[in-house]
Design a protein around this motif. Structure first.
Motif, PDB file in Angstrom:
ATOM      1  N   PRO A   1      -6.736  -6.161  -2.657  1.00 33.50           N
ATOM      2  CA  PRO A   1      -5.534  -5.614  -2.877  1.00 33.50           C
ATOM      3  C   PRO A   1      -4.725  -5.027  -2.782  1.00 33.50           C
ATOM      4  O   PRO A   1      -4.552  -3.913  -2.749  1.00 33.50           O
ATOM      5  CB  PRO A   1      -5.771  -6.153  -3.924  1.00 33.50           C
ATOM      6  CG  PRO A   1      -7.440  -6.616  -5.001  1.00 33.50           C
ATOM      7  CD  PRO A   1      -7.556  -6.076  -3.462  1.00 33.50           C
ATOM      8  N   LEU A   2      -2.847  -5.404  -2.602  1.00 33.14           N
ATOM      9  CA  LEU A   2      -2.054  -4.695  -2.295  1.00 33.14           C
ATOM     10  C   LEU A   2      -2.578  -3.511  -3.369  1.00 33.14           C
ATOM     11  O   LEU A   2      -2.041  -2.567  -3.110  1.00 33.14           O
ATOM     12  CB  LEU A   2      -0.803  -5.399  -2.304  1.00 33.14           C
ATOM     13  CG  LEU A   2       0.161  -4.334  -1.659  1.00 33.14           C
ATOM     14  CD1 LEU A   2       0.320  -4.157  -0.053  1.00 33.14           C
ATOM     15  CD2 LEU A   2       1.546  -4.973  -2.208  1.00 33.14           C
TER      16      LEU A   2
ATOM     17  N   ILE B   1      -6.311  -8.587  11.078  1.00 30.12           N
ATOM     18  CA  ILE B   1      -5.794  -9.052  10.550  1.00 30.12           C
ATOM     19  C   ILE B   1      -6.084  -9.318   9.004  1.00 30.12           C
ATOM     20  O   ILE B   1      -4.646  -9.416   8.432  1.00 30.12           O
ATOM     21  CB  ILE B   1      -6.171 -10.414  11.064  1.00 30.12           C
ATOM     22  CG1 ILE B   1      -4.406 -11.725  10.557  1.00 30.12           C
ATOM     23  CG2 ILE B   1      -6.672 -11.387  10.683  1.00 30.12           C
ATOM     24  CD1 ILE B   1      -2.932 -11.212  11.048  1.00 30.12           C
ATOM     25  N   GLY B   2      -6.927  -9.270   8.613  1.00 30.30           N
ATOM     26  CA  GLY B   2      -7.452  -9.067   6.857  1.00 30.30           C
ATOM     27  C   GLY B   2      -6.851  -8.198   6.591  1.00 30.30           C
ATOM     28  O   GLY B   2      -6.101  -8.570   5.129  1.00 30.30           O
ATOM     29  N   PHE B   3      -6.885  -7.734   6.666  1.00 29.91           N
ATOM     30  CA  PHE B   3      -6.792  -5.658   6.822  1.00 29.91           C
ATOM     31  C   PHE B   3      -5.007  -5.678   6.346  1.00 29.91           C
ATOM     32  O   PHE B   3      -3.873  -5.293   6.199  1.00 29.91           O
ATOM     33  CB  PHE B   3      -6.893  -4.644   7.551  1.00 29.91           C
ATOM     34  CG  PHE B   3      -8.456  -4.473   6.868  1.00 29.91           C
ATOM     35  CD1 PHE B   3      -9.176  -4.074   5.732  1.00 29.91           C
ATOM     36  CD2 PHE B   3      -9.300  -4.984   7.779  1.00 29.91           C
ATOM     37  CE1 PHE B   3     -10.016  -4.466   5.941  1.00 29.91           C
ATOM     38  CE2 PHE B   3     -11.340  -4.581   7.674  1.00 29.91           C
ATOM     39  CZ  PHE B   3     -11.403  -4.266   6.474  1.00 29.91           C
ATOM     40  N   LEU B   4      -4.376  -5.986   7.853  1.00 27.79           N
ATOM     41  CA  LEU B   4      -2.779  -5.923   7.688  1.00 27.79           C
ATOM     42  C   LEU B   4      -2.149  -7.207   6.781  1.00 27.79           C
ATOM     43  O   LEU B   4      -1.052  -6.947   6.979  1.00 27.79           O
ATOM     44  CB  LEU B   4      -2.511  -6.086   9.247  1.00 27.79           C
ATOM     45  CG  LEU B   4      -3.368  -5.263  10.216  1.00 27.79           C
ATOM     46  CD1 LEU B   4      -2.633  -5.692  11.321  1.00 27.79           C
ATOM     47  CD2 LEU B   4      -2.867  -3.833  10.166  1.00 27.79           C
ATOM     48  N   THR B   5      -2.706  -7.965   6.277  1.00 29.00           N
ATOM     49  CA  THR B   5      -1.773  -9.047   5.706  1.00 29.00           C
ATOM     50  C   THR B   5      -2.602  -8.273   4.155  1.00 29.00           C
ATOM     51  O   THR B   5      -1.898  -9.636   3.041  1.00 29.00           O
ATOM     52  CB  THR B   5      -2.629 -10.540   6.076  1.00 29.00           C
ATOM     53  OG1 THR B   5      -3.722 -10.099   5.632  1.00 29.00           O
ATOM     54  CG2 THR B   5      -1.855 -10.700   7.670  1.00 29.00           C
ATOM     55  N   GLY B   6      -3.760  -8.245   3.663  1.00 30.20           N
ATOM     56  CA  GLY B   6      -4.181  -7.305   2.461  1.00 30.20           C
ATOM     57  C   GLY B   6      -4.204  -8.098   1.801  1.00 30.20           C
ATOM     58  O   GLY B   6      -3.929  -8.910   0.380  1.00 30.20           O
TER      59      GLY B   6
ATOM     60  N   GLU C   1       2.394  -7.588  -8.617  1.00 33.05           N
ATOM     61  CA  GLU C   1       2.785  -6.523  -7.396  1.00 33.05           C
ATOM     62  C   GLU C   1       1.489  -6.154  -7.805  1.00 33.05           C
ATOM     63  O   GLU C   1       1.256  -5.728  -5.624  1.00 33.05           O
ATOM     64  CB  GLU C   1       3.428  -6.068  -8.066  1.00 33.05           C
ATOM     65  CG  GLU C   1       5.247  -6.119  -8.670  1.00 33.05           C
ATOM     66  CD  GLU C   1       6.110  -4.932  -9.216  1.00 33.05           C
ATOM     67  OE1 GLU C   1       4.789  -3.714  -9.130  1.00 33.05           O
ATOM     68  OE2 GLU C   1       7.189  -4.948  -9.395  1.00 33.05           O
ATOM     69  N   SER C   2       0.245  -5.909  -7.743  1.00 30.48           N
ATOM     70  CA  SER C   2      -0.496  -5.250  -7.693  1.00 30.48           C
ATOM     71  C   SER C   2      -1.594  -6.473  -5.999  1.00 30.48           C
ATOM     72  O   SER C   2      -2.138  -5.401  -5.601  1.00 30.48           O
ATOM     73  CB  SER C   2      -1.680  -5.082  -8.483  1.00 30.48           C
ATOM     74  OG  SER C   2      -2.724  -5.001  -8.248  1.00 30.48           O
ATOM     75  N   MET C   3      -1.402  -7.679  -6.476  1.00 31.05           N
ATOM     76  CA  MET C   3      -1.691  -8.532  -5.561  1.00 31.05           C
ATOM     77  C   MET C   3      -1.029  -8.807  -4.902  1.00 31.05           C
ATOM     78  O   MET C   3      -1.367 -10.158  -3.928  1.00 31.05           O
ATOM     79  CB  MET C   3      -2.404  -9.827  -6.463  1.00 31.05           C
ATOM     80  CG  MET C   3      -3.453  -9.915  -7.876  1.00 31.05           C
ATOM     81  SD  MET C   3      -4.709  -9.209  -7.396  1.00 31.05           S
ATOM     82  CE  MET C   3      -5.594 -10.125  -6.335  1.00 31.05           C
TER      83      MET C   3
END
Length: 284
Positions: free
Chosen positions: A192-193, A183-188, A242-244
């Motif tokens: 950071p994105l 879930i942590g990976f799927l939600t960024g 946008e980056s975060m």
């Protein structure tokens, strides 16, 4: 229905291991941030004064957004266990209507997820304070408390949909572990994105729970961002957001709070109705 809801709440909180593993994803994120990722992210923004408090708030916003998923998963374990032990047949043989039984499972999971989200928010604010940051102002706190019920509704109904297909406790436990880890990976949240490949960014931005994270970040990071980027060009602030993963851009369209709220509401309806039908249609 309320009596059955109360029974499910007692079942959940009586099992300390269920409560712990439902918070496993939250514990993993906090541990990774404190031990490894925190200093790395802060070093990426050496020019920002108060970066530690800013990044701490960013992490807590993400943690609060995923807490309803993992805790609702733990709460729905009662439904799976009742099926595997054939206890649901006893309930169905009673004069209680089927929709009240299903509603009891859903409502108890929703209450658990909402309560745990509030606990995560409170603990997160204490952590931010310990990092030298500032707790949420009354206005931002009020907005956050308004977002949490909607975020919890979307997450718990999505979990309800997936859990409605499980019949054995073993399969459910495996799925809980996998979801709690991913879930942590799927939600960024782990990364950071802006540091992810383009294809993965789209996966994160299309994942429903990510919209809860973006919405919470926009509210919780508003004051810290304004303070840390005081006097900075607007373009620099936007690049950071946008980056975060504070702002989601889809081509020329940038999603705002209304868009995220609409997505969460739509997801709630989209997953709840087929899940309710899937559980209610099963024969006794």
């Amino acid at each position: 229905m309320l009596n059955f809801t109360q029974r499910n709440l007692k079942v959940f909180f009586r099992q300390k291991s269920a409560v712990f593993f439902s918070l496993l994803g939250v514990i993993l994120v906090i541990g990774l941030y404190v031990l490894f990722l925190g200093d790395v992210w802060i070093r990426n923004f050496p020019e920002i004064q108060g970066a530690k408090g800013l990044m701490g708030t960013w992490v807590i916003a993400g943690i609060v957004s995923i807490t309803p998923v993992t805790t609702a998963m733990g709460a729905f374990e009662a439904m799976v266990q009742d099926r595997s032990r054939k206890l649901n047949r006893d309930f169905l043989a009673s004069p209680v209507q089927r929709w009240k039984l299903v509603g009891g499972y859903v409502f108890s999971a929703y209450l658990v997820a909402l309560l745990m989200s509030l606990v995560a928010l409170a603990l997160g604010e204490l952590y931010i304070l310990s990092c030298g940051g500032k707790v949420l102002a009354s206005g931002a706190l009020g907005k956050t408390l308004l977002i949490l019920p909607l975020s919890t509704l979307a997450s718990s109904t999505m979990v309800f949909f997936f859990v409605s297909f499980f019949q054995s406790s073993a399969a459910f436990s495996t799925a809980s572990t996998v979801i709690g880890t991913l879930i942590g990976f799927l939600t960024g949240i782990y990364l950071p994105l802006g540091s992810l490949p383009e294809a993965v960014r789209w996966v994160v931005k299309l994942f429903p729970v990510s919209h809860a994270g973006a919405l919470l970040r926009q509210v919780m990071l508003e004051a810290p961002t304004a303070e840390c980027f005081a006097g900075a060009p607007e373009a620099a602030v936007r690049d950071f957001q946008e980056s975060m993963g504070v702002l989601y851009r889809y081509g020329d369209f940038t999603a705002g709070p209304f868009t995220h709220a609409l997505v969460l509401l739509g997801v709630s309806i989209l997953f709840f109705l087929p899940a309710w039908w899937n559980v209610s249609r099963k024969k006794s």
